[in-house]
Design a protein around this motif. Structure first.
Motif, PDB file in Angstrom:
ATOM      1  N   UNK A   1       0.811  -1.218   0.000  1.00  0.00           N
ATOM      2  CA  UNK A   1       0.000   0.000   0.000  1.00  0.00           C
ATOM      3  C   UNK A   1       0.842   1.265   0.000  1.00  0.00           C
ATOM      4  N   UNK A   2       2.040   1.197   0.562  1.00  0.00           N
ATOM      5  CA  UNK A   2       2.911   2.379   0.599  1.00  0.00           C
ATOM      6  C   UNK A   2       3.220   2.896  -0.808  1.00  0.00           C
ATOM      7  N   UNK A   3       3.192   1.998  -1.777  1.00  0.00           N
ATOM      8  CA  UNK A   3       3.489   2.386  -3.158  1.00  0.00           C
ATOM      9  C   UNK A   3       2.250   2.301  -4.051  1.00  0.00           C
ATOM     10  N   UNK A   4       1.085   2.350  -3.425  1.00  0.00           N
ATOM     11  CA  UNK A   4      -0.169   2.175  -4.163  1.00  0.00           C
ATOM     12  C   UNK A   4      -0.351   3.208  -5.275  1.00  0.00           C
ATOM     13  N   UNK A   5       0.139   4.424  -5.056  1.00  0.00           N
ATOM     14  CA  UNK A   5      -0.049   5.481  -6.052  1.00  0.00           C
ATOM     15  C   UNK A   5       0.969   5.427  -7.194  1.00  0.00           C
ATOM     16  N   UNK A   6       2.025   4.668  -7.030  1.00  0.00           N
ATOM     17  CA  UNK A   6       3.094   4.692  -8.032  1.00  0.00           C
ATOM     18  C   UNK A   6       2.633   4.242  -9.433  1.00  0.00           C
ATOM     19  N   UNK A   7       1.841   3.185  -9.568  1.00  0.00           N
ATOM     20  CA  UNK A   7       1.385   2.823 -10.915  1.00  0.00           C
ATOM     21  C   UNK A   7       0.577   3.935 -11.587  1.00  0.00           C
ATOM     22  N   UNK A   8      -0.266   4.627 -10.816  1.00  0.00           N
ATOM     23  CA  UNK A   8      -1.067   5.721 -11.377  1.00  0.00           C
ATOM     24  C   UNK A   8      -0.175   6.892 -11.794  1.00  0.00           C
ATOM     25  N   UNK A   9       0.844   7.181 -10.969  1.00  0.00           N
ATOM     26  CA  UNK A   9       1.782   8.258 -11.314  1.00  0.00           C
ATOM     27  C   UNK A   9       2.548   7.901 -12.579  1.00  0.00           C
ATOM     28  N   UNK A  10       3.046   6.690 -12.627  1.00  0.00           N
ATOM     29  CA  UNK A  10       3.814   6.244 -13.796  1.00  0.00           C
ATOM     30  C   UNK A  10       2.960   6.250 -15.060  1.00  0.00           C
ATOM     31  N   UNK A  11       1.719   5.794 -14.932  1.00  0.00           N
ATOM     32  CA  UNK A  11       0.822   5.747 -16.083  1.00  0.00           C
ATOM     33  C   UNK A  11       0.528   7.151 -16.611  1.00  0.00           C
ATOM     34  N   UNK A  12       0.324   8.092 -15.693  1.00  0.00           N
ATOM     35  CA  UNK A  12       0.014   9.455 -16.129  1.00  0.00           C
ATOM     36  C   UNK A  12       1.148  10.032 -16.972  1.00  0.00           C
ATOM     37  N   UNK A  13       2.367   9.726 -16.598  1.00  0.00           N
ATOM     38  CA  UNK A  13       3.532  10.243 -17.333  1.00  0.00           C
ATOM     39  C   UNK A  13       4.029   9.269 -18.407  1.00  0.00           C
TER      40      UNK A  13
ATOM     41  N   UNK B   1       4.778   6.267 -18.301  1.00  0.00           N
ATOM     42  CA  UNK B   1       5.881   5.423 -17.807  1.00  0.00           C
ATOM     43  C   UNK B   1       7.251   6.034 -18.091  1.00  0.00           C
ATOM     44  N   UNK B   2       7.286   7.358 -18.154  1.00  0.00           N
ATOM     45  CA  UNK B   2       8.541   8.088 -18.381  1.00  0.00           C
ATOM     46  C   UNK B   2       8.706   9.141 -17.279  1.00  0.00           C
ATOM     47  N   UNK B   3       9.110   8.694 -16.097  1.00  0.00           N
ATOM     48  CA  UNK B   3       9.255   9.618 -14.970  1.00  0.00           C
ATOM     49  C   UNK B   3      10.609  10.321 -14.954  1.00  0.00           C
ATOM     50  N   UNK B   4      11.527   9.846 -15.762  1.00  0.00           N
ATOM     51  CA  UNK B   4      12.851  10.458 -15.780  1.00  0.00           C
ATOM     52  C   UNK B   4      12.743  11.922 -16.194  1.00  0.00           C
ATOM     53  N   UNK B   5      13.317  12.792 -15.366  1.00  0.00           N
ATOM     54  CA  UNK B   5      13.289  14.226 -15.640  1.00  0.00           C
ATOM     55  C   UNK B   5      12.072  14.935 -15.087  1.00  0.00           C
ATOM     56  N   UNK B   6      11.087  14.192 -14.577  1.00  0.00           N
ATOM     57  CA  UNK B   6       9.904  14.813 -13.984  1.00  0.00           C
ATOM     58  C   UNK B   6      10.234  15.341 -12.579  1.00  0.00           C
ATOM     59  N   UNK B   7       9.569  16.421 -12.222  1.00  0.00           N
ATOM     60  CA  UNK B   7       9.762  17.015 -10.893  1.00  0.00           C
ATOM     61  C   UNK B   7       8.467  16.840 -10.097  1.00  0.00           C
ATOM     62  N   UNK B   8       8.559  16.153  -8.972  1.00  0.00           N
ATOM     63  CA  UNK B   8       7.370  15.837  -8.175  1.00  0.00           C
ATOM     64  C   UNK B   8       7.441  16.567  -6.834  1.00  0.00           C
TER      65      UNK B   8
ATOM     66  N   UNK C   1      10.998   5.396  -4.511  1.00  0.00           N
ATOM     67  CA  UNK C   1      10.521   4.875  -5.800  1.00  0.00           C
ATOM     68  C   UNK C   1      10.609   5.941  -6.888  1.00  0.00           C
ATOM     69  N   UNK C   2      10.272   7.180  -6.553  1.00  0.00           N
ATOM     70  CA  UNK C   2      10.329   8.267  -7.532  1.00  0.00           C
ATOM     71  C   UNK C   2      11.768   8.541  -7.973  1.00  0.00           C
ATOM     72  N   UNK C   3      12.682   8.557  -7.001  1.00  0.00           N
ATOM     73  CA  UNK C   3      14.088   8.801  -7.340  1.00  0.00           C
ATOM     74  C   UNK C   3      14.654   7.679  -8.208  1.00  0.00           C
ATOM     75  N   UNK C   4      14.292   6.441  -7.889  1.00  0.00           N
ATOM     76  CA  UNK C   4      14.769   5.309  -8.686  1.00  0.00           C
ATOM     77  C   UNK C   4      14.235   5.364 -10.114  1.00  0.00           C
ATOM     78  N   UNK C   5      13.034   5.954 -10.264  1.00  0.00           N
ATOM     79  CA  UNK C   5      12.440   6.075 -11.602  1.00  0.00           C
ATOM     80  C   UNK C   5      13.015   7.259 -12.374  1.00  0.00           C
ATOM     81  N   UNK C   6      13.884   8.038 -11.739  1.00  0.00           N
ATOM     82  CA  UNK C   6      14.534   9.148 -12.425  1.00  0.00           C
ATOM     83  C   UNK C   6      13.920  10.503 -12.192  1.00  0.00           C
ATOM     84  N   UNK C   7      12.890  10.577 -11.344  1.00  0.00           N
ATOM     85  CA  UNK C   7      12.259  11.866 -11.043  1.00  0.00           C
ATOM     86  C   UNK C   7      13.061  12.610  -9.977  1.00  0.00           C
ATOM     87  N   UNK C   8      12.876  13.907  -9.882  1.00  0.00           N
ATOM     88  CA  UNK C   8      13.414  14.689  -8.778  1.00  0.00           C
ATOM     89  C   UNK C   8      12.258  15.040  -7.844  1.00  0.00           C
TER      90      UNK C   8
END
Length: 442
Positions: free
Chosen positions: A299-311, A313-320, A345-352
């Motif tokens: 559950x701690x990462x429940x929002x990650x699929x929705x975040x990834x899908x919105x972008x 699946x290209x979170x690299x370079x995104x600022x959250x 999870x966000x940092x590993x996906x390349x987001x800041x």
């Protein structure tokens, strides 16, 4: 009554301060010299609403003192309260080395003709009171038989409401079979239960298990509702409606039914894990609690699929932007905080990441350092961010200035792990809004 409190962490500092508030003379002991110096100068070391006022008053009136000397604290004390850490070991069991280490020291300090009550305030496995007694006798010898009693008195303090919980407890649980110790504890708690809230006496093992059972049951309610929330997302139901529907049943109750991105803190994760380990030690597979832990981790990462899908699946370079770092509001405690799992999870996906929390910034900077950026306030985190993630339900986040949010974010996108906002409002304001167990506003 003269009291020694061993340990000045969260439980120790709240306990010592609140007992001093009712006229007791309290000496708190800690091995950390710099911490003791800070506390002695009036610098409180944790954030807890309402605590600082009591702390400063009792320090000024010299009912509350701090020392690094266990000998000085114990010498004249009738009550010795153990409020020491019991961190999980590698196998999930509670580490009793701090408690048993102090118990060994007490065996050398307690005198045969100077009766004392040793109280376990820490959350400990069943059988700890017995181990503490054995350790005291091991170092003190048979001459100490009858010179002390060991009592289990688990705390039920909610971070953010700890002072209120201590001063006006729902119940006080005491584990002892000693009539002498019972009289001392009865007198100690008399000012706190004048309205008739129960002081429940029981045997030591039952008292020890009561604390684990209480926290594990509450954790189970949270994980259950989080699974219901997932079903709501798949069925097109609204978890808020379901929550209200079942919470109105007084057999279930309204509390601990709010879905989100999991529980954290110093209690629930550790205590559930420790109870499972204790069950394993007596050859019992606690299947429900194993499931509770598994659900919470996911559950701690429940929002990650929705975040990834919105972008795409290209979170690299995104600022959250992230609002909330503490594991819950009204505390600076970041232990096992879901926000940290999201950040990782966000940092590993390349987001800041740029984050803000009203009280937990200092603790977060000590852990994450420059891995993320920190906003001066909640709106400063939003500047040039591609989306906002809400991880902690602080009151100041509940009614924000949505115009400021919209003008600072690159996109009007919010991923809300605590269901703070009304879906209709989000639609009218034109936000893309994802929450837990409710429809996505698009």
């Amino acid at each position: 009554m003269k009291i020694a409190v061993i340990g000045t962490g969260y439980v120790g500092l709240v306990t010592g301060t609140c007992f001093a508030e009712t006229g007791n003379e309290v000496i708190c002991v800690d091995i950390d010299k710099s911490k003791v110096e800070r506390l002695s100068k009036g610098e409180i070391t944790i954030y807890e609403p309402g605590l600082e006022k009591l702390f400063l008053r009792n320090l000024k009136e010299e009912r509350l003192r701090f020392t690094t000397s266990l000998t000085d604290a114990v010498k004249d004390a009738l009550l010795i309260l153990l409020a020491l850490p019991t961190p999980p070991g590698e196998d999930g069991s509670a580490d009793l080395s701090y408690i048993l280490g102090v118990a060994g020291e007490l065996g050398r300090l307690i005198k045969p003709n100077d009766y004392k009550v040793v109280v376990d305030k820490s959350t400990v496995p069943v059988g700890t009171a017995k181990k503490v007694k054995e350790k005291i006798l091991e170092t003190g010898g048979a001459k100490l038989e009858g010179a002390f009693d060991v009592v289990s008195n688990p705390e039920f303090l909610r971070e953010g409401l700890a002072v209120e919980d201590f001063m006006k407890p729902d119940r006080v649980v005491i584990g002892t079979d000693s009539a002498r110790a019972r009289k001392v504890i009865d007198d100690l708690y008399a000012p706190f239960v004048r309205q008739g809230n129960p002081v429940i006496f029981m045997d030591e093992p039952s008292a020890e298990l009561t604390k684990y059972a209480a926290n594990s049951f509450l954790a189970t309610k949270i994980s259950f509702m989080n699974e219901i929330a997932i079903l709501c997302e798949r069925f097109g139901a609204d978890v808020d409606m379901v929550r209200r529907g079942i919470g109105s049943d007084n057999r279930i109750g309204k509390r601990f039914l709010f879905p989100g991105i999991g529980y954290g803190g110093s209690c629930f994760p550790k205590d559930v894990q420790a109870l499972v380990k204790s069950a394993n030690e007596v050859d019992y597979d606690f299947q429900i609690l194993n499931a509770v832990m598994k659900v919470n981790e996911a559950q701690k990462l429940h929002l990650m699929p929705a975040i990834s899908k919105y972008f795409n699946h290209q979170l690299k370079g995104m600022r959250i932007a992230i609002w909330g770092l503490a594991f819950k509001p009204n505390t600076d405690d970041i232990r096992e905080a879901p926000a940290f799992y999201m950040i990782d999870a966000l940092l590993k996906a390349g987001a800041s990441v740029c984050a803000f929390d009203p009280e937990a910034m200092h603790n977060t900077k000590a852990v994450l350092k420059d891995k993320i950026e920190y906003g001066e306030n909640q709106y400063a985190t939003l500047k040039d961010a591609d989306a906002l993630v809400i991880a902690t339900e602080w009151n100041e986040f509940r009614t924000p200035d949505f115009n400021k949010i919209a003008s600072n974010l690159k996109n009007k996108v919010i991923f809300d792990g605590r269901n703070l906002f009304d879906l209709t409002d989000m639609k009218e304001l034109g936000f893309y809004y994802v929450s837990v167990g409710r429809e996505t506003v698009n």
